[in-house]
Scaffold this motif. Structure first.
Motif, PDB file in Angstrom:
ATOM      1  N   ALA A 158       0.858  -1.175   0.000  1.00  0.00           N
ATOM      2  CA  ALA A 158       0.000   0.000   0.000  1.00  0.00           C
ATOM      3  C   ALA A 158       0.898   1.230   0.000  1.00  0.00           C
ATOM      4  O   ALA A 158       1.976   1.224   0.610  1.00  0.00           O
ATOM      5  CB  ALA A 158      -0.909   0.003   1.232  1.00  0.00           C
ATOM      6  N   TYR A 159       0.454   2.267  -0.703  1.00  0.00           N
ATOM      7  CA  TYR A 159       1.253   3.478  -0.906  1.00  0.00           C
ATOM      8  C   TYR A 159       0.424   4.700  -0.529  1.00  0.00           C
ATOM      9  O   TYR A 159      -0.749   4.788  -0.892  1.00  0.00           O
ATOM     10  CB  TYR A 159       1.649   3.623  -2.383  1.00  0.00           C
ATOM     11  N   TYR A 160       1.063   5.647   0.141  1.00  0.00           N
ATOM     12  CA  TYR A 160       0.423   6.921   0.456  1.00  0.00           C
ATOM     13  C   TYR A 160       1.390   8.023   0.028  1.00  0.00           C
ATOM     14  O   TYR A 160       2.534   8.074   0.511  1.00  0.00           O
ATOM     15  CB  TYR A 160       0.113   7.034   1.952  1.00  0.00           C
ATOM     16  N   VAL A 161       0.965   8.882  -0.896  1.00  0.00           N
ATOM     17  CA  VAL A 161       1.829   9.933  -1.429  1.00  0.00           C
ATOM     18  C   VAL A 161       1.859  11.100  -0.432  1.00  0.00           C
ATOM     19  O   VAL A 161       0.828  11.719  -0.157  1.00  0.00           O
ATOM     20  CB  VAL A 161       1.347  10.410  -2.816  1.00  0.00           C
ATOM     21  N   LEU A 162       3.054  11.369   0.099  1.00  0.00           N
ATOM     22  CA  LEU A 162       3.243  12.456   1.060  1.00  0.00           C
ATOM     23  C   LEU A 162       3.529  13.785   0.380  1.00  0.00           C
ATOM     24  O   LEU A 162       3.084  14.839   0.844  1.00  0.00           O
ATOM     25  CB  LEU A 162       4.418  12.139   1.993  1.00  0.00           C
ATOM     26  N   GLU A 163       4.325  13.743  -0.698  1.00  0.00           N
ATOM     27  CA  GLU A 163       4.719  14.955  -1.419  1.00  0.00           C
ATOM     28  C   GLU A 163       4.917  14.614  -2.880  1.00  0.00           C
ATOM     29  O   GLU A 163       5.341  13.503  -3.215  1.00  0.00           O
ATOM     30  CB  GLU A 163       6.056  15.496  -0.904  1.00  0.00           C
ATOM     31  N   GLY A 164       4.663  15.579  -3.737  1.00  0.00           N
ATOM     32  CA  GLY A 164       4.968  15.442  -5.150  1.00  0.00           C
ATOM     33  C   GLY A 164       3.950  14.632  -5.919  1.00  0.00           C
ATOM     34  O   GLY A 164       2.802  14.476  -5.497  1.00  0.00           O
TER      35      GLY A 164
END
Length: 148
Positions: free
Chosen positions: A59-65
């Motif tokens: 699972a991935y959570y985009v923090l920045e960009g």
């Protein structure tokens, strides 16, 4: 090994160099009895793993960009605050989409990816070493696919 409490201060986790990215394990497999691990990945533009699959979930959570993800046959750009789930066996790839690096939290369950990342960091030091990656992947139940 039993589960262990852990606290990691910002910037103190060991940084690994993997496929053009920087990987920091915030919670290592041994701390959770291999139930999961959590890492922060910094993705420069056009850097990240090629298409691959493996038997564990991620699972991935985009923090920045912004991050360009391939999930199955669909490619899409995800931004800060977006969440992506890739069940085990899903073909996927991801890379930074902008000149500014993206930051992503990645959870793998059960914790399996750490061995691959540590071995690549240890064994792949130059572009000529990249030929080692498919074999390292096989040792860690990861299969790479040709792009496109």
């Amino acid at each position: 090994m039993d589960k262990q409490a852990i606290a990691v201060r910002c910037g103190t986790a060991e940084a690994l160099s993997v496929l053009g990215t920087q990987v920091r394990f915030l919670c290592e497999a041994e701390r959770t009895g291999h139930a999961f691990s959590l890492m922060e990945v910094v993705l420069p533009q056009d850097q990240g793993p090629p298409p691959h699959d493996h038997p564990w979930d991620e699972a991935y959570y985009v923090l920045e960009g912004e991050v360009r993800f391939l999930l199955g046959e669909q490619e899409e750009v995800f931004r800060k605050g977006d969440f992506i789930y890739a069940p085990g066996g899903t073909l996927h790839a991801f890379k930074g989409a902008l000149p500014e690096p993206a930051r992503v939290l990645v959870l793998d369950a059960p914790a399996t990816a750490e061995g691959f990342f540590r071995e690549v960091d240890r064994e792949v030091k130059s572009p000529s070493d990249r030929s080692k990656i498919p074999e390292i992947g096989r040792r860690h139940q990861m299969r790479f696919h040709a792009p496109g």
